[in-house]
Write a protein that holds these residues in place. Structure first.
Motif, PDB file in Angstrom:
ATOM      1  N   THR A   1      31.974  14.990  71.840  1.00 45.12           N
ATOM      2  CA  THR A   1      31.134  16.155  72.123  1.00 45.12           C
ATOM      3  C   THR A   1      29.748  15.912  71.549  1.00 45.12           C
ATOM      4  OG1 THR A   1      31.937  17.257  70.121  1.00 45.12           O
ATOM      5  CG2 THR A   1      33.041  17.812  72.172  1.00 45.12           C
ATOM      6  N   GLU A   2      28.732  16.278  72.300  1.00 39.44           N
ATOM      7  CA  GLU A   2      27.353  16.067  71.867  1.00 39.44           C
ATOM      8  C   GLU A   2      27.119  16.683  70.490  1.00 39.44           C
ATOM      9  OE1 GLU A   2      22.908  15.919  73.441  1.00 39.44           O
ATOM     10  OE2 GLU A   2      24.622  15.893  74.776  1.00 39.44           O
ATOM     11  N   GLY A   3      26.633  15.859  69.587  1.00 35.93           N
ATOM     12  CA  GLY A   3      26.376  16.310  68.227  1.00 35.93           C
ATOM     13  C   GLY A   3      27.624  16.372  67.366  1.00 35.93           C
ATOM     14  N   GLY A   4      28.776  15.999  67.921  1.00 38.21           N
ATOM     15  CA  GLY A   4      30.038  16.047  67.181  1.00 38.21           C
ATOM     16  C   GLY A   4      30.328  14.754  66.456  1.00 38.21           C
ATOM     17  N   LYS A   5      31.546  14.643  66.012  1.00 38.72           N
ATOM     18  CA  LYS A   5      32.003  13.473  65.272  1.00 38.72           C
ATOM     19  C   LYS A   5      32.030  12.242  66.178  1.00 38.72           C
ATOM     20  CE  LYS A   5      35.595  12.007  62.189  1.00 38.72           C
ATOM     21  NZ  LYS A   5      36.199  12.466  60.995  1.00 38.72           N
TER      22      LYS A   5
END
Length: 155
Positions: free
Chosen positions: A122-126
């Protein structure tokens, strides 16, 4: 259920340019193979191959459809099949939201994802590194968890 999901050279348009099947048909026992209905026919001729299979894994049924774009990249779709119901009467597939160079398999009700390159689901996720082994419930591939992180050892 007396059904077999098959792919073969059924004539014009049934094979990829690489010489592998690009169609899947649901063949029922007692019928002619040439009369088996097509259940998957969306892979371009330029792809390497396409296929579909159903299996039982530690108490859970899975049906996976795949499109091999190259020898190292594929798209995968999944559905929870109902054994005894013909493939032509099953519900639709859900695309497995992983990158094209990742491998996916199952262990019971879990998706097991092996990465060939770094991945941020996910964008900006882990983010997960190349070589990581991930697991999550099959119905929730966006909720991945790390099982194994590769470690570089220096000797």
């Amino acid at each position: 259920m007396d059904e077999l999901l098959v792919g073969w050279d059924a004539g014009e348009g049934s094979m990829t340019d690489s010489g592998y099947p690009r169609q899947v048909r649901a063949w029922m026992r007692g019928t002619k193979l040439k009369d088996a209905p097509v259940v998957y026919d969306d892979a371009p001729k330029e792809d390497v191959a396409a296929g579909q299979y159903m299996y039982f894994d530690r108490g859970h049924w899975h049906e996976i459809r795949y499109r091999s774009k190259t020898f190292y990249t594929s798209e995968h779709w999944w559905r929870r099949p109902s054994p005894g119901v013909p493939a032509t009467e099953q519900g639709g597939f859900t695309k497995i939201p992983i990158q094209d160079d990742a491998d996916v398999s199952t262990f019971g009700n879990s998706a097991i994802i092996t990465l060939r390159s770094d991945w941020t689901p996910t964008e900006g996720g882990k983010s997960y590194p190349t070589g990581a082994l991930l697991s999550c419930p099959m119905e929730q591939v966006d909720a991945v968890g790390l099982l194994f992180r590769p470690v570089l050892l220096a000797y």
